[in-house]
Design an enzyme around this catalytic site. Structure first.
Site, PDB file in Angstrom:
ATOM      1  N   HIS A  27       0.838  -1.210   0.000  1.00 47.14           N
ATOM      2  CA  HIS A  27       0.000   0.000   0.000  1.00 47.14           C
ATOM      3  C   HIS A  27       0.869   1.255   0.000  1.00 47.14           C
ATOM      4  O   HIS A  27       1.867   1.332   0.722  1.00 47.14           O
ATOM      5  CB  HIS A  27      -0.875   0.058   1.253  1.00 47.14           C
ATOM      6  CG  HIS A  27      -2.058  -0.866   1.240  1.00 47.14           C
ATOM      7  ND1 HIS A  27      -3.230  -0.565   1.910  1.00 47.14           N
ATOM      8  CD2 HIS A  27      -2.268  -2.062   0.651  1.00 47.14           C
ATOM      9  CE1 HIS A  27      -4.100  -1.554   1.732  1.00 47.14           C
ATOM     10  NE2 HIS A  27      -3.532  -2.486   0.979  1.00 47.14           N
ATOM     11  N   THR A 102     -15.702  -5.256 -16.199  1.00 48.91           N
ATOM     12  CA  THR A 102     -16.583  -5.257 -17.368  1.00 48.91           C
ATOM     13  C   THR A 102     -17.337  -3.930 -17.334  1.00 48.91           C
ATOM     14  O   THR A 102     -17.341  -3.253 -16.306  1.00 48.91           O
ATOM     15  CB  THR A 102     -17.644  -6.382 -17.291  1.00 48.91           C
ATOM     16  OG1 THR A 102     -18.432  -6.150 -16.109  1.00 48.91           O
ATOM     17  CG2 THR A 102     -17.027  -7.767 -17.212  1.00 48.91           C
ATOM     18  N   LYS A 189      -8.581 -12.948  10.005  1.00 50.06           N
ATOM     19  CA  LYS A 189      -8.228 -13.178   8.596  1.00 50.06           C
ATOM     20  C   LYS A 189      -6.785 -12.737   8.389  1.00 50.06           C
ATOM     21  O   LYS A 189      -6.414 -11.634   8.798  1.00 50.06           O
ATOM     22  CB  LYS A 189      -9.149 -12.359   7.694  1.00 50.06           C
ATOM     23  CG  LYS A 189      -8.611 -12.169   6.265  1.00 50.06           C
ATOM     24  CD  LYS A 189      -9.665 -11.586   5.359  1.00 50.06           C
ATOM     25  CE  LYS A 189      -9.057 -11.187   4.009  1.00 50.06           C
ATOM     26  NZ  LYS A 189     -10.085 -10.863   3.023  1.00 50.06           N
ATOM     27  N   LYS A 191      -4.129 -11.730   5.504  1.00 51.24           N
ATOM     28  CA  LYS A 191      -3.860 -11.442   4.090  1.00 51.24           C
ATOM     29  C   LYS A 191      -2.541 -12.097   3.719  1.00 51.24           C
ATOM     30  O   LYS A 191      -1.491 -11.769   4.278  1.00 51.24           O
ATOM     31  CB  LYS A 191      -3.788  -9.928   3.889  1.00 51.24           C
ATOM     32  CG  LYS A 191      -3.349  -9.435   2.546  1.00 51.24           C
ATOM     33  CD  LYS A 191      -4.248  -9.801   1.387  1.00 51.24           C
ATOM     34  CE  LYS A 191      -5.707  -9.550   1.606  1.00 51.24           C
ATOM     35  NZ  LYS A 191      -6.592  -9.825   0.512  1.00 51.24           N
ATOM     36  N   ASN A 221      -5.083 -13.838  -2.318  1.00 55.89           N
ATOM     37  CA  ASN A 221      -5.463 -13.098  -3.530  1.00 55.89           C
ATOM     38  C   ASN A 221      -4.975 -13.782  -4.812  1.00 55.89           C
ATOM     39  O   ASN A 221      -4.318 -13.151  -5.659  1.00 55.89           O
ATOM     40  CB  ASN A 221      -4.972 -11.644  -3.476  1.00 55.89           C
ATOM     41  CG  ASN A 221      -5.862 -10.771  -2.603  1.00 55.89           C
ATOM     42  OD1 ASN A 221      -5.393 -10.226  -1.605  1.00 55.89           O
ATOM     43  ND2 ASN A 221      -7.139 -10.660  -2.928  1.00 55.89           N
ATOM     44  N   ASN A 267     -13.655 -12.981  -3.360  1.00 52.59           N
ATOM     45  CA  ASN A 267     -14.030 -11.649  -3.821  1.00 52.59           C
ATOM     46  C   ASN A 267     -13.296 -11.379  -5.136  1.00 52.59           C
ATOM     47  O   ASN A 267     -13.096 -10.237  -5.530  1.00 52.59           O
ATOM     48  CB  ASN A 267     -13.706 -10.560  -2.800  1.00 52.59           C
ATOM     49  CG  ASN A 267     -12.245 -10.503  -2.430  1.00 52.59           C
ATOM     50  OD1 ASN A 267     -11.837 -11.142  -1.458  1.00 52.59           O
ATOM     51  ND2 ASN A 267     -11.428  -9.760  -3.167  1.00 52.59           N
ATOM     52  N   HIS A 318     -16.498  -8.367   1.945  1.00 51.77           N
ATOM     53  CA  HIS A 318     -15.140  -7.957   1.583  1.00 51.77           C
ATOM     54  C   HIS A 318     -14.943  -6.477   1.906  1.00 51.77           C
ATOM     55  O   HIS A 318     -15.888  -5.706   1.912  1.00 51.77           O
ATOM     56  CB  HIS A 318     -14.992  -8.185   0.076  1.00 51.77           C
ATOM     57  CG  HIS A 318     -13.822  -7.521  -0.545  1.00 51.77           C
ATOM     58  ND1 HIS A 318     -13.897  -6.326  -1.206  1.00 51.77           N
ATOM     59  CD2 HIS A 318     -12.519  -7.898  -0.590  1.00 51.77           C
ATOM     60  CE1 HIS A 318     -12.701  -6.006  -1.663  1.00 51.77           C
ATOM     61  NE2 HIS A 318     -11.844  -6.941  -1.294  1.00 51.77           N
ATOM     62  N   SER A 319     -13.687  -6.089   2.143  1.00 50.94           N
ATOM     63  CA  SER A 319     -13.438  -4.642   2.273  1.00 50.94           C
ATOM     64  C   SER A 319     -12.127  -4.255   1.626  1.00 50.94           C
ATOM     65  O   SER A 319     -11.225  -5.078   1.466  1.00 50.94           O
ATOM     66  CB  SER A 319     -13.425  -4.223   3.745  1.00 50.94           C
ATOM     67  OG  SER A 319     -12.141  -4.302   4.292  1.00 50.94           O
ATOM     68  N   ARG A 400      -4.563   4.023  -7.082  1.00 54.54           N
ATOM     69  CA  ARG A 400      -3.867   3.042  -6.261  1.00 54.54           C
ATOM     70  C   ARG A 400      -2.889   2.264  -7.146  1.00 54.54           C
ATOM     71  O   ARG A 400      -3.242   1.833  -8.240  1.00 54.54           O
ATOM     72  CB  ARG A 400      -4.892   2.087  -5.647  1.00 54.54           C
ATOM     73  CG  ARG A 400      -4.252   0.971  -4.856  1.00 54.54           C
ATOM     74  CD  ARG A 400      -5.300   0.087  -4.196  1.00 54.54           C
ATOM     75  NE  ARG A 400      -4.654  -1.085  -3.615  1.00 54.54           N
ATOM     76  CZ  ARG A 400      -5.285  -2.014  -2.918  1.00 54.54           C
ATOM     77  NH1 ARG A 400      -6.577  -1.925  -2.707  1.00 54.54           N
ATOM     78  NH2 ARG A 400      -4.631  -3.042  -2.423  1.00 54.54           N
TER      79      ARG A 400
HETATM   80  O1  GKR Z   1      -6.071  -3.887   1.060  1.00 52.85           O
HETATM   81  O2  GKR Z   1      -4.339  -4.915   0.183  1.00 52.85           O
HETATM   82  C1  GKR Z   1      -5.538  -4.855   0.474  1.00 52.85           C
HETATM   83  C2  GKR Z   1      -6.425  -6.034   0.185  1.00 52.85           C
HETATM   84  O3  GKR Z   1      -5.680  -7.048  -0.413  1.00 52.85           O
HETATM   85  C3  GKR Z   1      -7.585  -5.650  -0.692  1.00 52.85           C
HETATM   86  O4  GKR Z   1      -7.146  -4.901  -1.771  1.00 52.85           O
HETATM   87  C4  GKR Z   1      -8.348  -6.822  -1.199  1.00 52.85           C
HETATM   88  O5  GKR Z   1      -9.256  -6.417  -2.168  1.00 52.85           O
HETATM   89  O6  GKR Z   1      -9.031  -7.093   1.073  1.00 52.85           O
HETATM   90  C5  GKR Z   1      -9.177  -7.499  -0.172  1.00 52.85           C
HETATM   91  C6  GKR Z   1      -9.378  -8.980  -0.331  1.00 52.85           C
HETATM   92  O7  GKR Z   1      -9.999  -9.555   0.523  1.00 52.85           O
HETATM   93  O8  GKR Z   1      -8.983  -9.562  -1.343  1.00 52.85           O
HETATM   94 MG    MG Z   2     -10.092 -11.440  -0.574  1.00 54.93          MG
END
Ligand code: GKR
Ligand code: MG
Length: 420
Positions: A27, A102, A189, A191, A221, A267, A318-319, A400
């Site tokens: 980020h 899309t 959760k 990441k 992801n 997501n 999701h966020s 971003r």
């Molecule tokens: O904030 O780096 C992030 C997340 O990886 C986000 O961009 C994702 O869209 O939180 C998200 C996810 O659950 O994949």
């Molecule tokens: Mg995700």
């Protein structure tokens, strides 16, 4: 008398974001959002919050002009106006971790903040909270998960942020401890997609040892191949409540789902209504992480919830980096959604206490209760809005770009999917 929207104000803002690592880089120091205000006369303001990337902002501004004069109760007219304003433009989803783009998805992303703001106005006009308009309380509050990230201690050249470094299992456990102490979250959760899968599995094991009762999830992801995903699923058997987007595409997810003991969540592959049939028929996912920002608003998210219930597919939320208007919208939607079967995601702890609303909703035991005031029940902090708009103007970031930012420090950093 039918009240109509008399003015629409669109304000891009920026707020500090820590160096959170993910499968596509890190980020940047500022996260961008766009605040949408729909005004009715001098007194009423309906609020919406959406992405701040330049191509999206351009479309939101275009739609804003078309929305003046709309009846906030006429969401069909709102949808027609926004669709016409967006036209055939397909802006790439610069929050690329929410799957392909899309034209339809672009329209839904642009529609979302206007729909939320219209519902906020509806609530204010009839004097009822949004959760009541959405069908009433299926639960008192919405549970959220502790959303852990690998991270650097600081942006290069800057002071460390309050969360410190987390680059190994011990750092992740320490982050979880601090976040759970502060917010009371009852699920976790992580990441992933940042380090070799083995290291991330080690972090999951360390979390399980320290938090034996917290359901755990891992989300790389789509950084892994089908074979790697199946291997990880075997090694985390009995450890995860779900494995989120281990691999790209509905086909890939279906191949992993056939071998995995835990449900797969997404997501990234079921991200529009057109994906639902192929995704569900192939049993690619057991849980959809809905997100009103790209499914087209709160009503569309409720439609998605109904479809998930019909197919026996679980539902979570999701966020992305967000502020208090989005949190309020998620809280109202979440209490009014009977089949929200898992704690929702939120980036709130990563906001470092900054917000654009006067009294952000608070977390009690990891859950948020939406207010009983009319509409969304949150009010813009005008000073904060002006400050954050000034930050937007001076921060220099207009989209971003986690990959580009990572390359400033690791020039050979490559975006690969799958990476392992
Ligand atoms: O904030 O780096 C992030 C997340 O990886 C986000 O961009 C994702 O869209 O939180 C998200 C996810 O659950 O994949
Ligand atoms: Mg995700």
């Amino acid at each position: 008398m039918t009240e109509r929207v008399t003015e629409v104000v669109v304000t891009p803002i920026a707020f500090p974001d820590p160096p959170l690592l993910n499968a596509t880089g890190v980020h940047q120091p500022w996260a961008l959002r766009t605040i949408v205000e729909l005004r009715v006369g001098d007194d009423l303001v309906g609020l919406g919050e959406t992405y701040g990337d330049a191509p999206h902002l351009e479309l939101v501004r275009r739609a804003a002009e078309a929305v003046v004069g709309v009846d906030p109760f006429d969401l069909a007219d709102l949808t027609r106006r926004v669709s016409a304003a967006v036209g055939r433009v397909d802006v790439p989803d610069l929050h690329g971790l929410t799957g392909h783009s899309t034209v339809k998805k672009t329209v839904l992303r642009v529609l979302s903040p206007f729909e939320v703001a219209s519902l906020d106005l509806q609530g204010q006009l009839v004097g009822r909270p949004l959760w009541a308009l959405l069908g009433g309380r299926a639960r008192e509050s919405v549970p959220f998960s502790a959303y852990l990230f690998y991270k650097w201690a600081a942006h290069p050249g800057a002071e460390p942020d309050e969360w410190g470094e987390a680059l190994d299992p011990a750092g992740i456990v320490a982050q979880a401890r601090r976040m759970i102490d502060r917010y009371g979250f009852t699920s976790i959760k992580l990441k992933g997609g940042v380090f070799e899968p083995e290291q991330e599995i080690e972090a999951i094991r360390a979390l399980r040892a320290q938090f034996p009762d917290h359901p755990l999830r891992l989300d790389p992801n789509a950084a892994w191949s089908v074979d790697t995903s199946i291997k990880v699923a075997r090694e985390t058997d009995g450890l995860l409540e779900y494995l989120e987007d281990p691999t790209p595409t509905i086909e890939g997810m279906a191949a992993v789902a056939r071998e995995a003991s835990m449900p797969l969540a997404t997501n990234m592959c079921v991200i529009t209504f057109a994906d639902v049939k192929p995704g569900f028929e192939r049993r690619a996912v057991g849980v959809v992480l809905s997100d009103h920002h790209f499914w087209g608003g709160l009503r569309a998210s409720q439609r998605l919830a109904g479809i998930c219930a019909t197919w026996g597919v679980g539902l979570s939320m999701h966020s992305n980096s967000h502020l208090g208007i989005s949190l309020a919208a998620m809280a109202h939607l979440g209490v009014a959604t009977p089949n929200l079967t898992y704690a929702a995601d939120t980036h709130t702890p990563w906001q470092l206490g900054v917000d654009v609303v006067e009294q952000p909703l608070s977390f009690v035991d990891g859950a948020v209760t939406p207010p009983d005031a009319s509409g969304l029940g949150v009010t813009l902090d005008r000073d904060a809005l002006a400050r954050m708009h000034a930050d937007y103007l001076r921060c220099g970031i207009r989209q971003r770009d986690d990959v580009g930012y990572m390359r400033q420090f690791q020039p050979d950093y490559e975006l690969r999917r799958p990476r392992w």
